[in-house]
Motif scaffolding. Structure first.
Motif, mmCIF file in Angstrom:
data_model
loop_
_atom_site.group_PDB
_atom_site.id
_atom_site.type_symbol
_atom_site.label_atom_id
_atom_site.label_comp_id
_atom_site.label_asym_id
_atom_site.label_seq_id
_atom_site.Cartn_x
_atom_site.Cartn_y
_atom_site.Cartn_z
ATOM 1 N N HIS A 28 0.781 -1.234 0.000
ATOM 2 C CA HIS A 28 0.000 0.000 0.000
ATOM 3 C C HIS A 28 0.819 1.295 0.000
ATOM 4 N N VAL A 65 -9.807 -0.355 3.246
ATOM 5 C CA VAL A 65 -8.610 -1.178 3.439
ATOM 6 C C VAL A 65 -8.181 -1.172 4.902
ATOM 7 N N PHE A 82 -6.039 -5.171 5.596
ATOM 8 C CA PHE A 82 -5.318 -4.520 4.508
ATOM 9 C C PHE A 82 -4.601 -5.532 3.611
#
Length: 297
Positions: free
Chosen positions: A98, A295, A236
């Protein structure tokens, strides 16, 4: 101060500054040892080694000199133009999945900034290793660091639609004992993780009977997508697979409300450097984006 600066020159070559002549080095060190009343170097006929006092003196002076160099940059740019090298250490899976994809955009915003980025889950000493900032999952007990909370990582239990069609969908946590579970093992202890659930406000730690165990969450994710069984992952990690329909959340009414903090940490200083400041702002914006797409929380 001049003798102390000489000690830094003796121990390292800082940037483009010229090294001192050996004779000047020797005289400077002897004068510094006389002034401090302590030996900084252990001397033999063949080698020189730092004493414990010498090592501490060098490390502390190195930090001070780094601070002075950063102050010079900040004053020149009036805190408005981040420049120099930003050293980052990121939580392995969260950073890779991410943060890394957004770092190219971050770097493009600040062309005078160079990024040195490492990924691991090892607890590092930011000050000792010269790291400007880190993003970690979980709490930090290091009082020398500022911890800026970004979001919360929560656990989600999931399996592939193919697995659930073949083996059925568990409706309570205890039914997982009859299912094929894929679990995480801690690399340091080789012990399995207990799965977390919540019922009537009480957190339940369940020891599942797993048949596949890995010490890497991404490997677990791929195995479960392929229909290997049920896993409990941080949201996530599984979020993209869930959005694609590759995984399906289960036992959501038992999902624990507790989670792990996601935070950016950096050493305490009187003045926050421009490069760290813009990275913290970048991480806040990124966390807000990740919250909008579910997320993190």
């Amino acid at each position: 101060m001049r003798l102390a600066s000489s000690w830094i020159y003796c121990c390292s070559d800082r940037g483009s500054r010229p090294r001192m002549a050996p004779s000047a080095v020797s005289r400077a060190v002897l004068r510094l040892e006389d002034d401090l009343g302590v030996r900084l170097l252990g001397r033999t006929t063949r080698s020189l080694t730092l004493t414990e006092a010498g090592k501490r003196f060098y490390e502390r002076l190195g930090q001070i000199l780094n601070d002075l160099e950063e102050v010079e940059l900040e004053v020149k740019q009036l805190q408005s133009m981040p420049m120099g090298t930003l050293r980052l250490d990121l939580s392995f899976v969260f950073g890779k999945m991410h943060i890394a994809p957004a770092l190219v955009r971050f770097a493009a915003q600040y062309p005078e900034l160079n990024l040195n980025v490492s990924f691991n889950d090892r607890l590092i000493d930011l000050i000792e290793e010269g790291v400007d900032a880190t993003v970690r999952i979980g709490m930090s007990n290091d009082s020398r660091l500022i911890m800026q909370h970004l979001a919360t990582a929560r656990y989600i239990t999931c399996a592939s639609p193919q697995y659930l069609a073949q083996y059925g969908t568990p409706t309570t946590p205890t039914e997982l004992l009859q299912h094929r579970c894929v679990n995480f093992i801690f690399p340091q202890t080789r012990r399995e993780a207990n799965w977390k659930f919540e019922q009537d406000g009480k957190v339940i730690d369940l020891a599942v009977d797993s048949y596949l165990r890995f010490d890497n969450s991404e490997v677990i994710l791929e195995a479960v997508i392929q229909g290997a069984g049920v896993a409990q992952l941080l949201k996530f990690i599984a979020a993209k697979a869930i959005a694609r329909g590759d995984l399906q959340p289960i036992l959501q009414s038992y999902a624990p409300q507790v989670g792990l903090p996601i935070a950016v940490l950096y050493p305490q200083k009187r003045y926050l450097s421009a490069k760290v400041r813009v990275f913290v702002e970048f991480m806040r914006e990124l966390a807000a984006t990740l919250k909008r797409v579910d997320v993190v929380d």
